[in-house]
Design an enzyme around this catalytic site. Structure first.
Site, PDB file in Angstrom:
ATOM      1  N   PRO A  13      -9.911  -5.815   8.797  1.00  0.00           N
ATOM      2  CA  PRO A  13      -9.110  -6.641   9.699  1.00  0.00           C
ATOM      3  C   PRO A  13      -7.685  -6.152   9.873  1.00  0.00           C
ATOM      4  O   PRO A  13      -7.058  -5.655   8.930  1.00  0.00           O
ATOM      5  CB  PRO A  13      -9.124  -8.020   9.031  1.00  0.00           C
ATOM      6  CG  PRO A  13      -9.480  -7.767   7.615  1.00  0.00           C
ATOM      7  CD  PRO A  13     -10.375  -6.562   7.621  1.00  0.00           C
ATOM      8  N   ASN A  14      -7.202  -6.328  11.093  1.00  0.00           N
ATOM      9  CA  ASN A  14      -5.812  -6.044  11.503  1.00  0.00           C
ATOM     10  C   ASN A  14      -5.485  -4.552  11.606  1.00  0.00           C
ATOM     11  O   ASN A  14      -4.400  -4.189  12.042  1.00  0.00           O
ATOM     12  CB  ASN A  14      -4.797  -6.746  10.576  1.00  0.00           C
ATOM     13  CG  ASN A  14      -4.991  -8.244  10.570  1.00  0.00           C
ATOM     14  OD1 ASN A  14      -5.025  -8.846  11.636  1.00  0.00           O
ATOM     15  ND2 ASN A  14      -5.154  -8.854   9.405  1.00  0.00           N
ATOM     16  N   ARG A  21       1.824  -2.793  14.027  1.00  0.00           N
ATOM     17  CA  ARG A  21       1.851  -3.706  12.899  1.00  0.00           C
ATOM     18  C   ARG A  21       2.752  -3.189  11.774  1.00  0.00           C
ATOM     19  O   ARG A  21       2.475  -2.119  11.218  1.00  0.00           O
ATOM     20  CB  ARG A  21       0.413  -3.793  12.389  1.00  0.00           C
ATOM     21  CG  ARG A  21       0.235  -4.599  11.161  1.00  0.00           C
ATOM     22  CD  ARG A  21      -1.166  -4.430  10.607  1.00  0.00           C
ATOM     23  NE  ARG A  21      -1.326  -5.305   9.468  1.00  0.00           N
ATOM     24  CZ  ARG A  21      -2.201  -5.123   8.510  1.00  0.00           C
ATOM     25  NH1 ARG A  21      -3.039  -4.107   8.552  1.00  0.00           N
ATOM     26  NH2 ARG A  21      -2.258  -5.965   7.508  1.00  0.00           N
ATOM     27  N   TYR A  26       3.142   0.383   7.334  1.00  0.00           N
ATOM     28  CA  TYR A  26       1.914   1.112   7.655  1.00  0.00           C
ATOM     29  C   TYR A  26       2.121   2.364   8.505  1.00  0.00           C
ATOM     30  O   TYR A  26       1.166   3.083   8.782  1.00  0.00           O
ATOM     31  CB  TYR A  26       0.920   0.166   8.358  1.00  0.00           C
ATOM     32  CG  TYR A  26       0.524  -0.995   7.478  1.00  0.00           C
ATOM     33  CD1 TYR A  26      -0.174  -0.783   6.293  1.00  0.00           C
ATOM     34  CD2 TYR A  26       0.866  -2.306   7.818  1.00  0.00           C
ATOM     35  CE1 TYR A  26      -0.529  -1.837   5.469  1.00  0.00           C
ATOM     36  CE2 TYR A  26       0.514  -3.373   6.998  1.00  0.00           C
ATOM     37  CZ  TYR A  26      -0.179  -3.129   5.827  1.00  0.00           C
ATOM     38  OH  TYR A  26      -0.532  -4.169   5.012  1.00  0.00           O
ATOM     39  N   ASN A  77     -11.446   1.242   4.445  1.00  0.00           N
ATOM     40  CA  ASN A  77     -10.197   0.524   4.210  1.00  0.00           C
ATOM     41  C   ASN A  77     -10.516  -0.937   4.515  1.00  0.00           C
ATOM     42  O   ASN A  77     -10.563  -1.333   5.682  1.00  0.00           O
ATOM     43  CB  ASN A  77      -9.066   1.028   5.122  1.00  0.00           C
ATOM     44  CG  ASN A  77      -7.766   0.288   4.824  1.00  0.00           C
ATOM     45  OD1 ASN A  77      -7.756  -0.715   4.119  1.00  0.00           O
ATOM     46  ND2 ASN A  77      -6.665   0.772   5.381  1.00  0.00           N
ATOM     47  N   ALA A  80      -7.192  -6.678   4.255  1.00  0.00           N
ATOM     48  CA  ALA A  80      -6.972  -7.852   3.401  1.00  0.00           C
ATOM     49  C   ALA A  80      -8.235  -8.277   2.645  1.00  0.00           C
ATOM     50  O   ALA A  80      -8.148  -8.917   1.585  1.00  0.00           O
ATOM     51  CB  ALA A  80      -6.453  -9.007   4.253  1.00  0.00           C
ATOM     52  N   GLU A 101     -12.638   3.963  -1.415  1.00  0.00           N
ATOM     53  CA  GLU A 101     -11.743   2.926  -0.886  1.00  0.00           C
ATOM     54  C   GLU A 101     -10.377   3.555  -0.604  1.00  0.00           C
ATOM     55  O   GLU A 101      -9.843   4.265  -1.460  1.00  0.00           O
ATOM     56  CB  GLU A 101     -11.598   1.826  -1.945  1.00  0.00           C
ATOM     57  CG  GLU A 101     -10.601   0.748  -1.587  1.00  0.00           C
ATOM     58  CD  GLU A 101     -10.350  -0.220  -2.755  1.00  0.00           C
ATOM     59  OE1 GLU A 101     -11.090  -0.163  -3.776  1.00  0.00           O
ATOM     60  OE2 GLU A 101      -9.406  -1.008  -2.642  1.00  0.00           O
ATOM     61  N   HIS A 103      -6.299   2.994   1.173  1.00  0.00           N
ATOM     62  CA  HIS A 103      -5.240   2.129   1.702  1.00  0.00           C
ATOM     63  C   HIS A 103      -4.089   2.988   2.176  1.00  0.00           C
ATOM     64  O   HIS A 103      -3.706   3.953   1.502  1.00  0.00           O
ATOM     65  CB  HIS A 103      -4.741   1.163   0.626  1.00  0.00           C
ATOM     66  CG  HIS A 103      -5.819   0.271   0.131  1.00  0.00           C
ATOM     67  ND1 HIS A 103      -6.265  -0.812   0.844  1.00  0.00           N
ATOM     68  CD2 HIS A 103      -6.583   0.339  -0.986  1.00  0.00           C
ATOM     69  CE1 HIS A 103      -7.253  -1.385   0.178  1.00  0.00           C
ATOM     70  NE2 HIS A 103      -7.481  -0.696  -0.935  1.00  0.00           N
ATOM     71  N   ARG A 110       3.267  -3.368  -4.052  1.00  0.00           N
ATOM     72  CA  ARG A 110       3.515  -4.465  -3.120  1.00  0.00           C
ATOM     73  C   ARG A 110       3.311  -5.810  -3.827  1.00  0.00           C
ATOM     74  O   ARG A 110       3.390  -5.899  -5.034  1.00  0.00           O
ATOM     75  CB  ARG A 110       2.620  -4.291  -1.887  1.00  0.00           C
ATOM     76  CG  ARG A 110       2.893  -2.967  -1.164  1.00  0.00           C
ATOM     77  CD  ARG A 110       2.083  -2.831   0.106  1.00  0.00           C
ATOM     78  NE  ARG A 110       2.423  -3.872   1.064  1.00  0.00           N
ATOM     79  CZ  ARG A 110       1.657  -4.203   2.107  1.00  0.00           C
ATOM     80  NH1 ARG A 110       0.509  -3.542   2.316  1.00  0.00           N
ATOM     81  NH2 ARG A 110       2.023  -5.162   2.927  1.00  0.00           N
TER      82      ARG A 110
HETATM   83  C1  DQA Z   1      -4.121  -2.216   3.453  1.00  0.00           C
HETATM   84  C2  DQA Z   1      -3.453  -3.015   2.316  1.00  0.00           C
HETATM   85  C3  DQA Z   1      -3.920  -4.457   2.333  1.00  0.00           C
HETATM   86  O1  DQA Z   1      -3.273  -5.188   1.298  1.00  0.00           O
HETATM   87  C4  DQA Z   1      -3.572  -5.104   3.661  1.00  0.00           C
HETATM   88  O2  DQA Z   1      -4.065  -6.437   3.705  1.00  0.00           O
HETATM   89  C5  DQA Z   1      -4.049  -4.322   4.819  1.00  0.00           C
HETATM   90  C6  DQA Z   1      -3.898  -2.864   4.802  1.00  0.00           C
HETATM   91  C7  DQA Z   1      -3.556  -0.769   3.546  1.00  0.00           C
HETATM   92  O3  DQA Z   1      -4.195   0.051   4.179  1.00  0.00           O
HETATM   93  O4  DQA Z   1      -2.478  -0.490   3.008  1.00  0.00           O
HETATM   94  O5  DQA Z   1      -4.484  -4.863   5.832  1.00  0.00           O
HETATM   95  O6  DQA Z   1      -5.503  -2.114   3.188  1.00  0.00           O
END
Ligand code: DQA
Length: 148
Positions: A13-14, A21, A26, A77, A80, A101, A103, A110
């Site tokens: 998501p997002n 964003r 990011y 990835n 959240a 995985e 990020h 964080r």
């Molecule tokens: C994320 C880190 C997560 O905590 C966050 O909710 C994201 C992006 C990252 O790529 O740094 O949506 O996965």
């Protein structure tokens, strides 16, 4: 010649908002640019990749289930859902495909709630904090693993 290796790249998501964003967290690279980088890396490494983004937990679970018949590994990835989703963790454990995985941000520097990953225990490894390079390093590591 293309090897038999096929990797499913899943974005949670997002991540469709990358570029807009929180660019201070990011970066400015868009998701389309990340996918293009991965496609060009995959071509050089002579493997197939399929990229997919969803904001919906169930759609990600379905994609993981479908990957069993189609792919040799998963680069994910989970966004959240990393910190909340037992369903995605169980789906990955269920299909038993080697999973990396990734990020963009370093989740350990964080907020406290980002320090726990439900996904990490079912992944072969995790790469966090290198922006778009987290994906590229993750793809390389996954392919090395699959070729061994
Ligand atoms: C994320 C880190 C997560 O905590 C966050 O909710 C994201 C992006 C990252 O790529 O740094 O949506 O996965």
């Amino acid at each position: 010649m293309l090897s038999e290796i096929s990797v499913l790249v899943l974005h949670g998501p997002n991540l469709n908002l990358l570029g807009l964003r929180e660019p201070n967290v990011y970066g400015k690279t868009t998701l389309a640019q990340i996918d293009d980088l991965l496609r060009s890396d995959a071509e050089k490494l002579q493997v197939k990749i399929v990229c997919l983004q969803s904001n919906h937990e169930g759609a990600l679970v379905d994609a993981i289930h479908n990957a069993r018949a189609l792919h040799s590994g998963i680069l994910i990835n989970p966004g959240a859902y990393t910190h909340t989703s037992v369903a995605i963790r169980d789906a990955l454990a269920g299909v038993m495909l080697p999973t990396v995985e990734v990020h963009l941000s370093n989740i350990y520097t964080r907020e406290e709630f980002r320090h726990h990953s439900y996904i990490a225990p079912v992944a072969i490894g995790q790469i966090s904090g290198f922006g778009a390079d987290s994906y590229r390093l993750g793809l390389q590591a996954l392919i090395n693993y699959l070729k061994r």
